[in-house]
Enzyme design. Structure first.
Site, mmCIF file in Angstrom:
data_model
loop_
_atom_site.group_PDB
_atom_site.id
_atom_site.type_symbol
_atom_site.label_atom_id
_atom_site.label_comp_id
_atom_site.label_asym_id
_atom_site.label_seq_id
_atom_site.Cartn_x
_atom_site.Cartn_y
_atom_site.Cartn_z
ATOM 1 N N LYS A 1 0.817 -1.200 0.000
ATOM 2 C CA LYS A 1 0.000 0.000 0.000
ATOM 3 C C LYS A 1 0.863 1.266 0.000
ATOM 4 O O LYS A 1 0.417 2.331 -0.412
ATOM 5 C CB LYS A 1 -0.880 0.032 1.267
ATOM 6 C CG LYS A 1 -1.842 -1.124 1.406
ATOM 7 C CD LYS A 1 -2.560 -1.015 2.762
ATOM 8 C CE LYS A 1 -3.414 -2.208 3.040
ATOM 9 N NZ LYS A 1 -4.041 -2.110 4.383
ATOM 10 N N GLY A 2 2.089 1.135 0.489
ATOM 11 C CA GLY A 2 2.921 2.296 0.796
ATOM 12 C C GLY A 2 3.216 3.225 -0.372
ATOM 13 O O GLY A 2 3.443 4.410 -0.178
ATOM 14 N N GLU B 1 7.963 2.355 -5.445
ATOM 15 C CA GLU B 1 7.871 1.906 -4.047
ATOM 16 C C GLU B 1 8.068 3.040 -3.072
ATOM 17 O O GLU B 1 8.729 4.032 -3.388
ATOM 18 C CB GLU B 1 8.974 0.891 -3.766
ATOM 19 C CG GLU B 1 8.619 -0.521 -4.071
ATOM 20 C CD GLU B 1 9.239 -1.459 -3.035
ATOM 21 O OE1 GLU B 1 10.413 -1.796 -3.208
ATOM 22 O OE2 GLU B 1 8.550 -1.822 -2.073
ATOM 23 N N ASP B 2 7.550 2.841 -1.871
ATOM 24 C CA ASP B 2 7.736 3.839 -0.823
ATOM 25 C C ASP B 2 9.174 3.862 -0.312
ATOM 26 O O ASP B 2 9.806 4.906 -0.236
ATOM 27 C CB ASP B 2 6.753 3.600 0.340
ATOM 28 C CG ASP B 2 6.763 2.173 0.901
ATOM 29 O OD1 ASP B 2 7.512 1.299 0.412
ATOM 30 O OD2 ASP B 2 5.999 1.921 1.863
ATOM 31 N N ASP C 1 14.542 -0.741 2.125
ATOM 32 C CA ASP C 1 15.140 -0.901 3.452
ATOM 33 C C ASP C 1 16.120 -2.076 3.405
ATOM 34 O O ASP C 1 17.238 -1.920 2.933
ATOM 35 C CB ASP C 1 14.004 -1.094 4.462
ATOM 36 C CG ASP C 1 14.477 -1.095 5.892
ATOM 37 O OD1 ASP C 1 15.531 -0.508 6.171
ATOM 38 O OD2 ASP C 1 13.784 -1.683 6.755
ATOM 39 N N LYS D 1 17.051 3.650 2.478
ATOM 40 C CA LYS D 1 17.801 3.545 3.736
ATOM 41 C C LYS D 1 18.957 2.573 3.504
ATOM 42 O O LYS D 1 18.873 1.401 3.885
ATOM 43 C CB LYS D 1 16.895 2.987 4.854
ATOM 44 C CG LYS D 1 15.817 3.940 5.310
ATOM 45 C CD LYS D 1 15.302 3.623 6.714
ATOM 46 C CE LYS D 1 14.395 2.433 6.760
ATOM 47 N NZ LYS D 1 13.617 2.351 8.022
ATOM 48 N N PHE E 1 12.841 4.862 11.540
ATOM 49 C CA PHE E 1 11.557 4.332 11.090
ATOM 50 C C PHE E 1 10.662 5.543 10.821
ATOM 51 O O PHE E 1 10.410 6.349 11.716
ATOM 52 C CB PHE E 1 10.930 3.407 12.136
ATOM 53 C CG PHE E 1 9.759 2.651 11.569
ATOM 54 C CD1 PHE E 1 9.942 1.454 10.892
ATOM 55 C CD2 PHE E 1 8.466 3.160 11.687
ATOM 56 C CE1 PHE E 1 8.863 0.769 10.346
ATOM 57 C CE2 PHE E 1 7.380 2.475 11.142
ATOM 58 C CZ PHE E 1 7.584 1.284 10.475
ATOM 59 N N VAL E 2 10.210 5.669 9.592
ATOM 60 C CA VAL E 2 9.446 6.858 9.211
ATOM 61 C C VAL E 2 8.008 6.501 8.836
ATOM 62 O O VAL E 2 7.721 5.364 8.428
ATOM 63 C CB VAL E 2 10.122 7.609 8.034
ATOM 64 C CG1 VAL E 2 11.436 8.231 8.480
ATOM 65 C CG2 VAL E 2 10.347 6.686 6.848
ATOM 66 N N ASP F 1 3.313 3.480 6.837
ATOM 67 C CA ASP F 1 2.466 3.242 8.012
ATOM 68 C C ASP F 1 3.252 2.779 9.237
ATOM 69 O O ASP F 1 4.379 2.279 9.130
ATOM 70 C CB ASP F 1 1.436 2.165 7.696
ATOM 71 C CG ASP F 1 2.068 0.762 7.642
ATOM 72 O OD1 ASP F 1 3.013 0.576 6.846
ATOM 73 O OD2 ASP F 1 1.649 -0.117 8.406
ATOM 74 N N ARG G 1 -0.613 6.638 7.226
ATOM 75 C CA ARG G 1 -0.355 6.687 5.776
ATOM 76 C C ARG G 1 -0.855 7.998 5.179
ATOM 77 O O ARG G 1 -0.352 8.456 4.163
ATOM 78 C CB ARG G 1 -1.066 5.536 5.053
ATOM 79 C CG ARG G 1 -0.521 4.149 5.374
ATOM 80 C CD ARG G 1 -1.099 3.136 4.390
ATOM 81 N NE ARG G 1 -0.967 1.758 4.846
ATOM 82 C CZ ARG G 1 0.129 1.015 4.663
ATOM 83 N NH1 ARG G 1 1.171 1.508 4.043
ATOM 84 N NH2 ARG G 1 0.157 -0.238 5.091
HETATM 85 P P1 5GP Z 1 12.435 -4.332 3.018
HETATM 86 O O1 5GP Z 1 11.921 -5.619 2.486
HETATM 87 O O2 5GP Z 1 13.225 -3.491 2.046
HETATM 88 O O3 5GP Z 1 13.173 -4.501 4.316
HETATM 89 O O4 5GP Z 1 11.206 -3.505 3.524
HETATM 90 C C1 5GP Z 1 10.345 -2.910 2.700
HETATM 91 C C2 5GP Z 1 9.055 -2.650 3.437
HETATM 92 O O5 5GP Z 1 9.244 -2.523 4.857
HETATM 93 C C3 5GP Z 1 8.537 -1.325 2.980
HETATM 94 O O6 5GP Z 1 7.764 -1.442 1.807
HETATM 95 C C4 5GP Z 1 7.755 -0.884 4.176
HETATM 96 O O7 5GP Z 1 6.478 -1.472 4.154
HETATM 97 C C5 5GP Z 1 8.529 -1.447 5.374
HETATM 98 N N1 5GP Z 1 9.461 -0.456 5.913
HETATM 99 C C6 5GP Z 1 10.803 -0.457 5.888
HETATM 100 N N2 5GP Z 1 11.306 0.638 6.479
HETATM 101 C C7 5GP Z 1 10.249 1.359 6.882
HETATM 102 C C8 5GP Z 1 10.096 2.631 7.558
HETATM 103 O O8 5GP Z 1 11.040 3.340 7.923
HETATM 104 N N3 5GP Z 1 8.818 3.023 7.799
HETATM 105 C C9 5GP Z 1 7.735 2.300 7.429
HETATM 106 N N4 5GP Z 1 6.539 2.802 7.720
HETATM 107 N N5 5GP Z 1 7.822 1.123 6.788
HETATM 108 C C10 5GP Z 1 9.074 0.667 6.527
HETATM 109 MG MG MG Z 2 4.616 -1.597 5.576
#
Ligand code: 5GP
Ligand code: MG
Length: 173
Positions: free
Chosen positions: A41-42, A96-97, A100, A128, A149-150, A156, A162
């Site tokens: 959703k992000g 993508e939002d 990470d 990040k 964490f934002v 969210d 959101r």
């Molecule tokens: P990854 O698989 O790259 O670790 O994580 C991606 C997902 O983790 C993102 O699409 C998001 O949903 C969540 N996520 C990672 N870092 C953050 C953050 O700082 N804030 C929020 N709200 N979600 C995050």
């Molecule tokens: Mg999420």
């Protein structure tokens, strides 16, 4: 836990950067048939603002991924929604939002690559890099941020925040 009073990224900063990204994408993909795939959703606010500023002819499709972050199932990504239009021969831009660890994004890109697009690009609002566990990098990045964490602008905390127009750090208290 609650969002910081002062945003990490203001509405003005976000909109200025989104406009710059739109200009770059419009130039890089000029004359090409593109499919924009927001990751739900992000990515919904970002993709909505970005696509409305693109001077390209495009179609939209959506993907929704859920990643498990607990110890035992860590890294497992489940798809709750998949693109329905054929992507073969298309120039696909995944929106993508946040990037990470990279696990979710890597799974999304693998899934889309299996549809044989002509090209596959990744555009993220936030990166990040400090937290990366999987080798994946974005072709287009809005902002690189430190390991906070934002929330807000699509992001969210337990499905909340959101709707905030700016990006805030989540603080305890
Ligand atoms: P990854 O698989 O790259 O670790 O994580 C991606 C997902 O983790 C993102 O699409 C998001 O949903 C969540 N996520 C990672 N870092 C953050 C953050 O700082 N804030 C929020 N709200 N979600 C995050
Ligand atoms: Mg999420």
């Amino acid at each position: 836990m609650k969002p910081s009073k002062e945003p990490l990224l203001t509405v003005t900063e976000i909109h200025r950067r989104v406009a710059e990204l739109a200009e770059t994408l419009s130039s890089d993909f000029a004359g090409k048939e593109i499919v924009v795939i927001p990751v739900l959703k992000g990515g919904f606010h970002f993709a909505s603002d970005l696509t409305r500023l693109l001077s390209l002819s495009l179609t939209l499709d959506f993907i929704r991924a859920r990643s498990y972050r607990g110890e035992r199932s860590k890294g497992t990504v489940e798809f709750l929604l998949l693109p329905t239009e054929p992507l073969t021969g298309k120039h696909v831009i995944v929106v993508e939002d946040i990037l990470d660890t990279g696990r979710t994004t890597a799974a999304v890109l693998d899934r889309i690559q299996a549809e044989n697009p002509e090209s596959l690009s990744l555009c993220v609002l936030l990166d990040k890099p400090a937290n990366r566990e999987v080798d994946v990098s974005a072709d287009y990045v809005g902002f690189q941020i430190d390991n906070h964490f934002v929330v807000g602008y699509g992001l969210d905390y337990n499905e909340h925040y959101r709707e905030l127009p700016a990006v805030h750090i989540l603080e305890s208290g």
